[in-house]
Design an enzyme around this catalytic site. Structure first.
Site, PDB file in Angstrom:
ATOM      1  N   ASP A   1      22.422 -11.790   7.643  1.00 43.37           N
ATOM      2  CA  ASP A   1      21.860 -10.855   8.599  1.00 43.37           C
ATOM      3  C   ASP A   1      23.035 -10.076   9.202  1.00 43.37           C
ATOM      4  O   ASP A   1      24.167 -10.558   9.198  1.00 43.37           O
ATOM      5  CB  ASP A   1      21.093 -11.606   9.684  1.00 43.37           C
ATOM      6  CG  ASP A   1      20.608 -10.682  10.777  1.00 43.37           C
ATOM      7  OD1 ASP A   1      19.941  -9.694  10.460  1.00 43.37           O
ATOM      8  OD2 ASP A   1      20.913 -10.952  11.957  1.00 43.37           O
TER       9      ASP A   1
ATOM     10  N   ASP B   1      20.864 -15.094  12.854  1.00 40.01           N
ATOM     11  CA  ASP B   1      20.808 -15.590  14.220  1.00 40.01           C
ATOM     12  C   ASP B   1      19.610 -15.074  14.994  1.00 40.01           C
ATOM     13  O   ASP B   1      19.263 -15.605  16.020  1.00 40.01           O
ATOM     14  CB  ASP B   1      22.076 -15.200  14.985  1.00 40.01           C
ATOM     15  CG  ASP B   1      22.014 -13.764  15.476  1.00 40.01           C
ATOM     16  OD1 ASP B   1      21.515 -12.908  14.722  1.00 40.01           O
ATOM     17  OD2 ASP B   1      22.454 -13.497  16.604  1.00 40.01           O
TER      18      ASP B   1
ATOM     19  N   ASP C   1      14.921 -13.780  11.796  1.00 39.14           N
ATOM     20  CA  ASP C   1      15.550 -14.463  10.666  1.00 39.14           C
ATOM     21  C   ASP C   1      14.919 -15.824  10.400  1.00 39.14           C
ATOM     22  O   ASP C   1      15.217 -16.445   9.379  1.00 39.14           O
ATOM     23  CB  ASP C   1      17.053 -14.669  10.921  1.00 39.14           C
ATOM     24  CG  ASP C   1      17.780 -13.346  11.096  1.00 39.14           C
ATOM     25  OD1 ASP C   1      17.417 -12.401  10.398  1.00 39.14           O
ATOM     26  OD2 ASP C   1      18.689 -13.275  11.946  1.00 39.14           O
TER      27      ASP C   1
END
Length: 828
Positions: free
Chosen positions: A484, A680, A684
């Protein structure tokens, strides 16, 4: 219940024990006529029979709503069969709903109905089996010390037996055998037999109990083989001694048990070291704290502290709780939790964590979490739970070990028949005993779990928490890794750098626009929303019907007016028209590398917010190191295509832009099973859960951490390639140990079947084989911690009483050079 007080020893005949299946010439009988080879088997059978439900007994009913859970610590277990016997006994206890006995952790977790039983009754039932059990708060039983004492006493006795055997063997070797000295040889044989009796009691009974439990389960194990070999050798020796003819093997039986006990001692030491990472977390949290009240200071137990209490922590003390610093500034050693040896300066308003070491500051801390709710407590709980899980490779090793035992018994039987036909029954017995000993799969049983335990402990020392041992196995097979972007590859201090509003038509002024956006984003956990609120400040506007739209943004009613804040895709979905002026401004900001946030309502986009991100200093080096390790790396982000192109140019990896949570899931699914995800944010969570291995950084949202298999406590991306290296090293050692155990057994069995190994030598080789796999596993403790070699004191945490100058010197010796990079702004 069966009455055992009138048990009698019947006529001597060879019968089979009804519990463990061993043959005996002196059986013990109970009133029901069941035969047993020893009092231990008789007691176990009586205990099990007493709790066997009657055929017409109705199923037990429990109050599941008020069910409670207790944890018993156990000692005296020699093998997994012991844990099975304890589990079966607890399962048959009235009022017990569910049990889980873990052999490696020496614990039993029991769910029970408090109206029908209590932990004290469970403890008594375990103790009746001959094992030690105690509850939290009880004085613990030191199994290690007890085993060491048994080893010392038996060692002295075995030395005397060896001395007598030396005289007997020397008499034959030197040609001094004669009728005149036969009485002396018989005397030495008798003394060896008498001294061997306490050795069998001290060391043999626990092994016999473990072997009998495995037979009762229908799965004979290594202790079945050892008990069979040792007690058979002793029984044959007694028979030869009585008839005054034939060789005695008291020395073989005693030395065999002694060597097995030494192997058990080595195993206990290895397990103790492997669990060190878990123990350190709880051992280093102070039991007392200094509470500040209106009347002054007072020392109270930590478990009596409640959130909101003000605690004083002086230089040289450890923080007893998690909290926010109200007064003071100084350096804190957080290596217990993060593995990072550099001291961290903490100031007013920043967080201090339980278990960390105050080097030089005088702090007053407002408690936010105590005991199991602290970060250290949560980490300890995760590690504790991880050790209860079993990796697929562990189950493979168990299956191999289970296969080895019946194979060894069959080979021993064939060896006995062959050599009995060729050279006599006694020779056949000796060679069959060697086969049983050399085939004991001790190395298979300890090598795999021990190595994985050490891997989890090493990761914890380096600031990486793994939820189960299977993570190491899965990560070693990962070939694709997705990151991410926001808050993972970029730092979380995203800042609002530009604002643009549409002043025409139904537009609003900038102040009103920012107030409305901040009010809505104050409900969001996304880093972009936090950055907006941090810059604009809190808003008192009324917000209702708030919705988080993962991968797109947020929506809600602000002062009863609908508002959408997020990506351009969200604006299109909401049917909001983008004015040309704002569209042109968005393009300019994207070229500058800013992340553009759109906000709109009333049928059109009302304004734009430009956020600037800063890449983490270690991001480039981390991605490059992963590529060198053969891992294909890519980035999944919800940013638009223009921002994605800039990230691709900056980091040199594939970037997939405008990704919704569904898009991320599709990317993972289409890539294959050998994929991991690092993230995080709250969006996600599904991707982290779907990946073979999900990795979350420590300051991520709770959902992400809950879904992750690994958590980076120190928030350092460099730990990711290190974790890959740890998993590969751990699994390589697992494969090495399994290969060694396999080759050792094949060669050893060939020698034993051929009659080239004596039982004592076979027992010694068995212990040496355990030492080989244990030593190889323990080499994991020397692996560099996140790019740093382990400090000389990694076994023990810094002593709070250690002088400050010496403490700082030790810290400086633990420092190592770390990679650093220039901060690269992406916009503004």
């Amino acid at each position: 219940m069966v009455n055992l007080t009138t048990t009698a020893v019947k006529a001597k005949q060879t019968v089979v024990c009804d519990l463990c299946g061993l043959t005996t010439a002196a059986p013990l009988y109970d009133e029901a006529g069941q035969a047993f080879c020893c009092p231990a088997c008789r007691e176990v059978s009586a205990l099990l029979a007493a709790n066997e439900p009657a055929d017409n007994e109705a199923p037990a009913s429990y109050d599941l709503e008020n069910a409670d859970t207790a944890t018993l610590s156990l000692a005296g277990m020699w093998c997994p069969s012991c844990s099975w016997l304890i589990d079966e006994t607890l399962q048959r206890t009235p009022g017990v709903i569910e049990t889980d006995v873990n052999f490696l952790q020496r614990e039993a977790r029991v769910t029970y109905d408090p109206a029908q039983t209590d932990p004290g009754q469970m403890k008594k039932r375990v103790r009746r089996l001959g094992y030690r059990a105690w509850l939290p708060g009880d004085t613990p039983y030191d199994d290690e010390e007890a085993h060491w004492n048994r080893l010392l006493i038996s060692g002295v006795l075995v030395m005397h037996i060896m001395l007598f055997s030396f005289f007997i063997y020397g008499r034959d070797w030197l040609g001094m055998s004669s009728p005149d000295t036969e009485w002396l040889a018989q005397f030495f044989n008798l003394m060896s037999g008498l001294i061997a009796i306490p050795v069998l009691i001290i060391l043999g009974i626990p092994i016999l109990r473990a072997g009998g439990a495995s037979l009762w389960q229908g799965k004979p194990n290594i202790h079945t083989l050892i008990a069979l070999g040792a007690f058979s050798a002793f029984g044959l020796s007694v028979y030869h001694l009585i008839i005054g003819n034939g060789r005695v093997y008291f020395d073989t039986a005693a030395i065999l048990l002694f060597l097995v006990a030494i192997g058990r001692w080595l195993e206990m030491q290895a397990q103790k070291r492997s669990a060190k990472a878990v123990d350190r977390l709880f051992e280093r949290i102070p039991a007392q704290a200094t509470l500040i009240t209106a009347e002054g200071e007072q020392a109270i137990p930590v478990d009596e502290i409640s959130p909101g209490a003000r605690i004083r922590v002086r230089p040289g003390e450890r923080f007893p709780i998690d909290g926010l610093i109200a007064v003071g500034e100084g350096d804190i050693d957080e290596s217990l939790l993060t593995g990072e040896p550099d001291p961290v300066t903490r100031r007013v308003g920043e967080r201090a964590l339980a278990g960390t070491y105050n080097l030089d500051g005088g702090f007053e801390v407002i408690a936010t979490a105590v005991g199991p709710d602290t970060v250290a407590g949560q980490i300890g709980r995760l590690l504790h739970q991880a050790l209860w899980q079993r990796a697929p490779v562990e189950r493979l090793a168990d299956r191999l070990a289970a296969l080895m035992v019946p194979t060894a018994i069959v080979l021993a039987g064939l060896t006995f028949l062959f050599w009995s036909f060729v050279s006599g029954v006694e020779t056949g017995f000796v060679h069959a005993l060697s086969v049983l000993l050399i085939a004991c799969p001790c190395a298979l049983g300890i090598a795999t779990p021990l190595t994985l335990w050490l891997g989890i402990g090493r990761a914890a020392e380096s600031g990486v928490i793994l939820r189960n041992t299977g993570v190491l196995e899965a990560l070693s097979n990962v070939r694709h890794l997705f990151f991410d972007k926001t808050g993972t590859l970029s730092q979380r201090d995203i800042r609002l750098q530009s604002v643009a509003v549409d002043g025409t038509g139904g537009g609003v002024d900038e102040a009103t626009f920012l107030a409305r956006v901040a009010a809505l984003e104050s409900r969001s956990e996304h880093p972009a929303g936090e950055a907006i609120v941090a810059e604009v400040g809190p808003s008192m506007l009324d917000v209702r019907d708030f919705r988080a739209l993962p991968g797109r943004g947020v929506s809600g009613l602000v002062e009863d007016a609908p508002l959408w804040v997020g990506s351009r895709r969200l604006m299109e979905e909401a049917g909001l028209e983008l004015p040309p002026a704002l569209e042109s401004q968005a393009g300019q900001w994207q070229e500058q590398g800013l992340t553009v946030i759109y906000a709109g309502g009333q049928g059109e986009v009302l304004g734009l917010l430009g956020l600037g991100e800063t890449i983490r200093p270690e991001a480039r080096a981390t991605l490059e190191q992963l590529r060198l390790m053969g891992v294909e790396v890519a980035i999944l982000t919800g940013d638009d295509a223009a921002a994605g192109a800039r990230w691709r140019e900056l980091l040199g990896v594939q970037v997939y832009a405008e990704q919704t949570p569904e898009d991320k899931l599709n990317q993972l699914t289409n890539t294959g099973s050998d994929v991991a995800m690092v993230g995080d944010g709250i969006n996600d969570g599904p991707a982290l859960a779907a990946a073979a291995v999900g990795i979350a950084i420590s300051d991520g949202a709770d959902v992400a951490r809950a879904a992750a298999d690994a958590v980076l406590i120190n928030n350092d991306l460099r730990m990711i390639p290190w974790l890959f290296a740890l998993s590969q090293t751990t699994m390589r050692k697992v494969r090495q140990n399994l290969a060694w155990a396999f080759v050792y057994n094949i060669i050893g069995l060939g020698l034993a079947v051929s009659g080239l190994l004596q039982p004592a030598v076979a027992a010694l080789l068995m212990v040496l084989s355990n030492a080989v796999v244990t030593t190889n596993a323990l080499r994991l403790r020397k692996m560099e911690i996140g790019g740093r070699k382990p400090a000389r004191r990694d076994e023990d945490d810094p002593d709070p009483e250690e002088p400050q100058a010496e403490r700082m010197a030790n810290l400086e010796r633990g420092l190592s050079s770390s990679q650093s990079g220039r901060t690269a702004p992406l916009g503004g």
